[in-house]
Design a protein around this motif. Structure first.
Motif, short mmCIF file in Angstrom:
data_model
loop_
_atom_site.label_atom_id
_atom_site.label_comp_id
_atom_site.label_asym_id
_atom_site.label_seq_id
_atom_site.Cartn_x
_atom_site.Cartn_y
_atom_site.Cartn_z
N GLU A 77 39.96 21.38 -26.90
CA GLU A 77 39.84 19.97 -26.49
C GLU A 77 40.08 19.00 -27.63
N GLY B 33 45.44 16.98 -30.09
CA GLY B 33 45.93 15.62 -29.84
C GLY B 33 44.96 14.54 -30.25
N LYS B 34 43.76 14.91 -30.65
CA LYS B 34 42.77 13.93 -31.10
C LYS B 34 42.86 13.81 -32.62
N TRP C 148 39.56 6.27 -33.23
CA TRP C 148 38.91 6.88 -32.06
C TRP C 148 38.90 5.90 -30.88
N TRP D 30 42.23 5.67 -29.41
CA TRP D 30 42.52 6.89 -28.64
C TRP D 30 41.85 6.82 -27.27
N TRP E 33 43.84 4.41 -24.99
CA TRP E 33 45.12 4.94 -24.53
C TRP E 33 44.96 6.13 -23.59
N ASN E 34 43.90 6.91 -23.77
CA ASN E 34 43.76 8.15 -23.02
C ASN E 34 42.72 8.12 -21.91
N GLN E 35 41.74 7.22 -22.02
CA GLN E 35 40.66 7.22 -21.03
C GLN E 35 40.52 5.90 -20.29
#
Length: 257
Positions: free
Chosen positions: A159, A162-163, A172, A175, A178-180
Motif C-alpha cells: 500500500e 506510489g506514496k 502528503w 497526495w 490528488w488521490n482521495q
C-alpha cells in the motif's frame, strides 16, 4: 506544535493512547464511523452469542468487545502497551464486568491454552513475516478446536507503492488531494492545522508494512492448524457513508482444527 515522528507501531499506539479521542486507538483519525462500521461487519460474520468467550487482539477502543457483550458474550481485549491498557480499562471500569483488558501481543497474549471460541485480530498483521508466523501460532494456541478466527485488513499488495511523499506533510496533503479527493483533503488539512496550533497530536508513521497474497496466507495459516472457512475483500465506508470494497486488503475467517 504536536507533530511527532514515530519509529515503531508500539510507539505509535502509546502516543495514540494520549489523545483526547479514544477512537485514535483504532488508528482511524476522526473516523469513529469507520470503526463502528468495521466492527459491526465483523460481529455479523462472527455471530457472537450468549456464553461465547471472545478475544480481540489489538482491540483498539473496545468497540467490538461492547458489541460482543451486548450479545451475552464475555470479551477479553489484548493491547500491547500499558498506556493503551490503562486508557481502555478506564472506559469499561464502571460499565461492565464482562469485559477484561489485558496487556499482550498478537505473538504473546499471555492467555491460557484454548481459552476462546471466537478470536478476532483485525488490522494488526502489519509487521514482518516472523511476527506473523508467531502470531498465527499464538492465535491457534488460544483458540478452542472447531472455533472461529477472524483475521482482517491483511494487505495483499504494497500500500506504500506510489506514496512518494516520505515524511513531508505538504507532499502528503497534496497526495491526499490528488488521490482521495477534496473531502478527505479538507479533513486531513484540519487535522494538520490542529496539530500545528493546538496540543492535539499528529503522528508521522513508519512507511513499511507486511503483505502477502491470499493463497500464501491461507497456506501459512493452515500450517498452524487454521483452515480457511471464507475470505473476502475488506469493507469500509466513505465520508458520504457509501460502502467501499478494498482493492488492497482481505479479511479471512478460519476454523481451528
Amino acid at each position: 506544535m504536536s507533530i511527532i515522528k514515530v519509529k515503531t507501531k508500539l510507539d505509535e499506539y502509546r502516543y495514540r493512547a494520549k489523545s483526547a479521542d479514544i477512537n485514535e486507538l483504532s488508528g482511524r483519525t476522526n473516523r469513529s464511523d469507520i470503526t463502528h462500521f468495521v466492527n459491526g461487519e465483523i460481529a455479523k460474520r462472527m455471530e457472537f452469542k450468549q456464553g461465547d468467550i471472545v478475544v480481540d487482539i489489538g482491540c483498539g477502543d473496545g468497540t467490538l468487545l461492547e458489541i460482543a457483550e451486548s450479545e451475552g458474550s464475555f470479551g477479553i481485549g489484548i493491547l500491547p502497551s500499558e498506556e493503551e491498557v490503562t486508557r481502555v480499562r478506564d472506559r469499561f471500569l464502571t460499565n461492565s464486568d464482562r469485559i477484561k483488558i489485558e496487556q499482550g501481543l498478537a505473538s504473546k497474549t499471555e492467555l491460557p491454552d484454548e481459552v476462546a471460541n471466537k478470536v478476532v485480530c483485525n488490522g494488526v498483521f502489519l509487521l514482518d513475516e516472523e511476527d506473523v508466523n508467531l502470531a498465527l501460532k499464538e492465535i491457534s494456541r488460544i483458540t478452542k478446536p472447531n472455533s472461529f478466527v477472524y483475521i482482517g485488513e491483511l494487505c495483499f499488495r504494497d500500500e506504500t507503492e506510489g506514496k512518494n511523499y516520505g515524511d513531508s506533510i505538504l507532499k502528503w496533503l497534496l497526495w491526499v488531494l490528488w488521490n482521495q479527493g477534496g473531502g478527505e483533503f479538507l479533513s486531513r488539512l484540519k487535522q494538520t492545522l490542529r496539530a500545528i496550533f493546538t496540543t492535539e497530536q499528529m503522528l508521522i508513521l513508519p512507511k513499511s508494512h507486511y503483505y502477502c497474497t491470499p493463497e500464501e496466507f491461507i497456506s501459512r495459516a493452515k500450517s498452524f492448524g487454521l483452515n480457511i472457512n471464507e475470505h473476502f475483500p475488506h469493507k469500509s465506508i466513505s465520508l458520504n457513508n457509501e460502502v467501499i470494497k478494498s482493492s488492497s486488503r482481505q479479511d479471512y475467517i478460519f476454523i481451528k482444527v
